[in-house]
Design an enzyme around this catalytic site. Structure first.
Site, PDB file in Angstrom:
ATOM      1  CG  HIS A 200      40.447  52.836  36.841  1.00 36.71           C
ATOM      2  ND1 HIS A 200      40.807  52.060  35.771  1.00 36.71           N
ATOM      3  CD2 HIS A 200      41.251  52.467  37.858  1.00 36.71           C
ATOM      4  CE1 HIS A 200      41.797  51.268  36.126  1.00 36.71           C
ATOM      5  NE2 HIS A 200      42.094  51.493  37.378  1.00 36.71           N
ATOM      6  NE  ARG A 307      43.734  52.729  41.232  1.00 36.45           N
ATOM      7  CZ  ARG A 307      43.102  52.220  42.296  1.00 36.45           C
ATOM      8  NH1 ARG A 307      42.870  52.987  43.349  1.00 36.45           N
ATOM      9  NH2 ARG A 307      42.700  50.965  42.307  1.00 36.45           N
ATOM     10  NE  ARG A 343      48.664  52.020  39.248  1.00 34.55           N
ATOM     11  CZ  ARG A 343      47.375  51.726  39.205  1.00 34.55           C
ATOM     12  NH1 ARG A 343      46.977  50.514  39.523  1.00 34.55           N
ATOM     13  NH2 ARG A 343      46.478  52.621  38.878  1.00 34.55           N
ATOM     14  CD  GLU A 441      47.567  45.376  37.501  1.00 31.96           C
ATOM     15  OE1 GLU A 441      46.511  45.709  38.051  1.00 31.96           O
ATOM     16  OE2 GLU A 441      48.368  46.202  37.010  1.00 31.96           O
ATOM     17  CG  ASN A 464      40.342  46.358  41.606  1.00 31.48           C
ATOM     18  OD1 ASN A 464      39.808  45.723  42.496  1.00 31.48           O
ATOM     19  ND2 ASN A 464      40.801  47.586  41.784  1.00 31.48           N
ATOM     20  CG  ASP A 465      43.376  45.475  36.037  1.00 32.29           C
ATOM     21  OD1 ASP A 465      42.421  45.557  35.253  1.00 32.29           O
ATOM     22  OD2 ASP A 465      44.065  46.445  36.377  1.00 32.29           O
ATOM     23  NE  ARG A 475      39.029  47.663  36.695  1.00 35.54           N
ATOM     24  CZ  ARG A 475      40.142  47.995  37.332  1.00 35.54           C
ATOM     25  NH1 ARG A 475      41.280  47.402  37.026  1.00 35.54           N
ATOM     26  NH2 ARG A 475      40.136  48.888  38.284  1.00 35.54           N
ATOM     27  CB  CYS A 512      46.851  47.686  46.209  1.00 37.15           C
ATOM     28  SG  CYS A 512      47.352  47.328  44.531  1.00 37.15           S
TER      29      CYS A 512
END
Ligand code: PEP
Ligand code: MG
Length: 596
Positions: A200, A307, A343, A441, A464-465, A475, A512
Site C-alpha cells: 500500500h 481508498r 470504498r 478480491e 492486488n489482493d 504482497r 481497480c
C-alpha cells in the site's frame, strides 16, 4: 577531509520498479530502530539525575510535538492538527507521570524502564476496553511514549513530515502511515529495501506521482547518508554517485519520456472507447481530495476507487463523521458530476492504525477491512453516514472491501440501511438511491461470484489482493515479490470466471487493482468484458492511448487466446505481441531518438 574516492564511484542496485519516473538528489536515510528499553538499577543518590533526564526528555518531546502540530495545522488544517493536542495531554498526564515517579522511587530502576513499564500498563488497560474512543487513546499513548523513549535513549529517527529539502528517501520499508506523512512537494523519489509493487505504501507513492524503486534489499546498508543517487522508477534501478555520463543518458531518457507523455496526453480529451467506439470507462484510483488538485477531473470518467484509509492513517485514529463527510464531499464536488466509488474502510493488513497494539502473525488474513468494520459498528456507522451524506452532492457508489461470501455482503448492506434510518431520524440530507457493490478480491468470493452478484449492483475486482490470496504470495514480502504474477493461468482463469459471472448477472464489472493500469493487461481485461478500468492518474493517459488503438473484436480474440495459454510466459508473449502490433511503431520512433 573529503571521503575516499571509492565511495564516490558509480554503482547500481537492482530492485523492483514501483512508481514510474526518474529523479536524482541527495539520499536521506530513514531507519526504523527497534526500541529496546534497557533495565538497570540506580543508586539512591542517582535518582535526582534520573529525574533531571526525564524532565529534559519531556521538554524535548513537547517541543517536537508542538512543531509537528504547527506544521500540520499550516498544511492540512486545524482539525487534523488536533490529534497532536491529544498527544500533548498524554505527555503531561499527571496520573501517568506520578506513577512513573513512584516506580522510580520504589523500584530504583532507570527512568526509561519505569516509564516504559507504566505506559505499557496503560496501553494494556485501554486496549482491553471494547470502545473505539478508548482505543484511540492507545494510539496516542503509544506514539507519545515511543517519542519520549527515543528522546530518553538518544535515538533519532528522521521526521518524514519535516522533510524540508529536496531529497531521495532511502528506507528499510515504509508503512502507509509513513507515506501519508510525506510532503509530496519536498520529496524527489523513494528507494526501499523491502516492499513490492502492490504494497500500500507504494500504491500511495504512485498516487502522489513520486518515482519509487522497492525490494532493493541492501539500499540502507550500501547508500551513505547524503550520497547523490538516481532513482529509475521505470527499470527498477538505483544508481549511486551517478557519473556525468549517466546523468546525460538519463537526461535523454527523460526527454524521450516527456515526448511520449505528450503523445499519450494528446488522447486524454478523446472519448474512452476502443477503436470501433465501444465505450470502456477509464477511472481514477485516488486516496483523497488532495489527489484531485493536480488533475482536470472532467477528463476522466469518474473515480473508480476512493481508498478511505488515508484519513485514518494520517491522524492515527478514527476521524469523526464530520471530518469524513467534508473529505468525501470535497471529492464528490471535485469530480463535477462524474461518479465516485467510495470504498469503505480497509484497515488492517499493511494498513495498521497504530503499530503494536493489534499485532497479528498473518495480518493480511486477519482482522482486516469489512471484518473489522462489522465488528466496530460505531466506526462503520460514522463512515457510512458520512458517505451517504456526501452522496447528496453528486453521484456516489459504495463498495465493500474483502467480502468473502453472501452473508458478509448482506450484513454490510444492512449496516447501510441502519445508517439511512439514523440519517432520516436526524433529518440530514443524503442520497437514498446510492448503489452498493463489492470488491471481488478473495478466492472464495471469486468462486461464488454468481451468488454474490445477486446482492451486488456492481463488481470491482481487486487484483492486488486476489493475486496475493490466490497464489499465496504476501504482497509486502520482497522475498516473494517475483511470484506475484498477474499472468499466472490461475489468475487469468479466475478473472475470466468473475467477469463471466458479472456479465451473466447483468452488472458492470470494474478492475481497480494495479493490473488495470498496466497497458499489457488492459487489452485482455477489455476483451473479457470489463466495463471499467480504474487506475492511478499517472498511467491513465497511456492506457487510453492504447485502448483507442484496438477493436473490441481484436481484444476478444486476444482474451480467448490468453485464457487458453498454458503458462505465464505464453500469456506474456500474447499480451506483448498484441501491444507491439497496435502501438509498437509509436513507441519505437521515440526509442530511436534516445539511441541517437
Ligand atoms: C486490490 O486489492 O486490488 C485493491 C484495489 O485494493 P487494495 O490495493 O487497496 O487492497
Ligand atoms: Mg484489496
Amino acid at each position: 577531509m573529503s571521503p575516499p574516492d571509492k565511495i564516490r564511484e558509480e554503482y547500481t542496485l537492482q530492485g523492483v520498479a514501483a512508481s514510474p519516473g526518474v529523479a536524482h538528489g541527495p539520499a536521506l536515510l530513514y531507519l526504523q530502530q527497534e526500541l529496546e528499553v534497557p533495565a538497570y538499577s540506580v543508586e539512591e543518590e542517582a535518582i535526582e539525575d534520573e529525574l533531571a533526564r526525564f524532565e529534559r526528555a519531556i521538554i524535548q518531546t513537547r517541543v517536537q510535538i508542538n512543531a509537528i502540530r504547527n506544521q500540520i495545522a499550516g498544511s492540512l488544517g486545524e482539525a487534523e492538527a488536533q490529534i497532536f493536542d491529544a498527544h500533548l495531554l498524554v505527555l503531561e498526564d499527571r496520573a501517568l507521570l506520578d506513577e512513573v515517579l513512584q516506580a522510580l522511587k520504589s523500584e530504583r530502576k532507570n527512568i526509561e524502564y519505569c516509564y516504559h513499564k507504566t505506559a505499557e500498563r496503560y496501553i494494556e488497560f485501554f486496549n482491553s476496553m471494547d470502545d473505539a474512543y478508548l482505543k484511540e487513546r492507545v494510539a496516542d499513548i503509544r506514539d507519545v511514549s515511543r517519542r519520549l523513549l527515543r528522546n530518553l535513549l538518544g535515538l533519532r529517527r528522521a521526521d518524514l513530515s519535516a522533510l524540508s529539502e529536496n531529497k531521495v528517501l532511502v528506507a528499510e520499508d515504509l508503512t502507509p502511515s509513513d507515506t501519508a506523512e510525506l510532503n509530496r512537494n519536498q520529496l524527489l523519489a523513494i528507494a526501499t529495501d523491502g516492499g513490492s509493487r502492490t504494497s500500500h505504501a507504494v500504491i500511495m507513492a504512485r498516487a502522489i506521482r513520486i518515482p519509487a524503486v522497492v525490494g532493493l534489499r541492501e539500499a540502507t546498508r550500501s547508500i551513505p547518508e547524503g550520497a547523490e543517487i538516481l532513482v529509475d522508477g521505470y527499470d527498477g534501478i538505483v544508481i549511486v554517485n551517478p557519473s556525468e555520463r549517466t546523468l546525460f543518458r538519463y537526461g535523454k531518457i527523460a526527454s524521450a519520456r516527456k515526448r511520449l507523455d505528450k503523445i499519450f496526453q494528446a488522447s486524454i480529451k478523446e472519448p474512452s472507447t476502443t477503436k470501433d467506439d465501444m465505450p470502456v470507462r477509464l477511472e481514477l484510483n485516488i486516496e483523497g481530495a488532495k489527489d484531485l488538485e493536480q488533475i482536470e477531473a472532467v477528463q476522466y470518467d469518474g473515480v473508480g476507487l476512493l481508498r478511505t484509509e488515508n484519513l485514518f492513517l494520517k491522524q492515527h485514529s478514527y476521524p469523526s463523521e464530520a471530518v469524513q463527510f467534508e473529505e468525501y464531499r470535497a471529492v464528490v464536488e471535485g469530480m463535477k458530476g462524474k461518479p465516485v466509488m467510495i470504498r469503505t474502510l480497509d484497515l488492517g493488513g499493511d494498513k495498521q492504525l497504530c503499530d503494536g497494539d493489534s499485532k497479528e502473525d498473518n495480518p493480511f488474513m486477519g482482522y482486516r477491512a469489512i471484518r473489522f468494520c462489522l465488528d466496530h459498528p460505531l466506526v462503520f456507522q460514522a463512515q457510512l453516514r458520512a458517505i451517504l451524506r456526501a452522496a447528496a452532492y453528486g453521484p456516489v457508489k459504495i463498495m465493500f472491501p474483502m467480502i468473502s461470501g453472501v452473508e458478509e455482503m448482506l450484513r454490510a448492506k444492512a449496516a447501510v440501511e441502519e445508517a439511512k434510518v439514523s440519517l432520516r431520524e436526524d433529518k440530514l440530507p443524503f442520497d437514498e438511491g446510492v448503489e452498493i457493490g463489492c470488491m471481488i478480491e478473495i478466492p472464495s468470493a471469486a468462486t461464488i461470484a454468481d451468488l454474490i452478484a445477486r446482492e451486488s449492483a456492481f463488481f470491482s475486482i481487486g487484483s492486488n489482493d486476489l493475486i496475493q490470496y490466490l497464489l499465496a504470495v504476501d504482497r509486502v514480502n520482497e522475498r516473494v515479490a517475483h511470484l506475484h504474477d498477474p499472468a499466472h493461468p490461475a489468475v487469468i482463469r479466475t478473472l475470466v470466471k468473475i467477469i463471466e459471472s458479472g456479465k451473466a448477472a447483468g452488472i458492470p464489472i470494474s478492475i481497480c487493482g494495479e493490473m488495470a493500469g498496466d497497458p499489457l493487461f488492459a487489452s485482455f481485461l477489455v476483451g473479457c468484458g470489463a466495463t471499467s478500468l480504474s487506475m492511478s492518474p499517472g498511467v491513465l493517459p497511456e492506457v487510453k492511448f492504447f485502448l483507442r488503438s484496438f477493436t473490441l473484436k481484436a481484444a476478444q480474440d486476444l482474451a480467448k487466446a490468453v485464457a487458453a495459454a498454458d503458462d505465464s510466459a505464453a500469456v506474456m508473449n500474447l499480451l506483448q505481441s498484441f501491444h507491439q502490433k497496435h502501438v509498437g511503431k509509436v513507441l519505437a520512433s521515440v526509442a530511436e531518438e534516445v539511441e541517437k
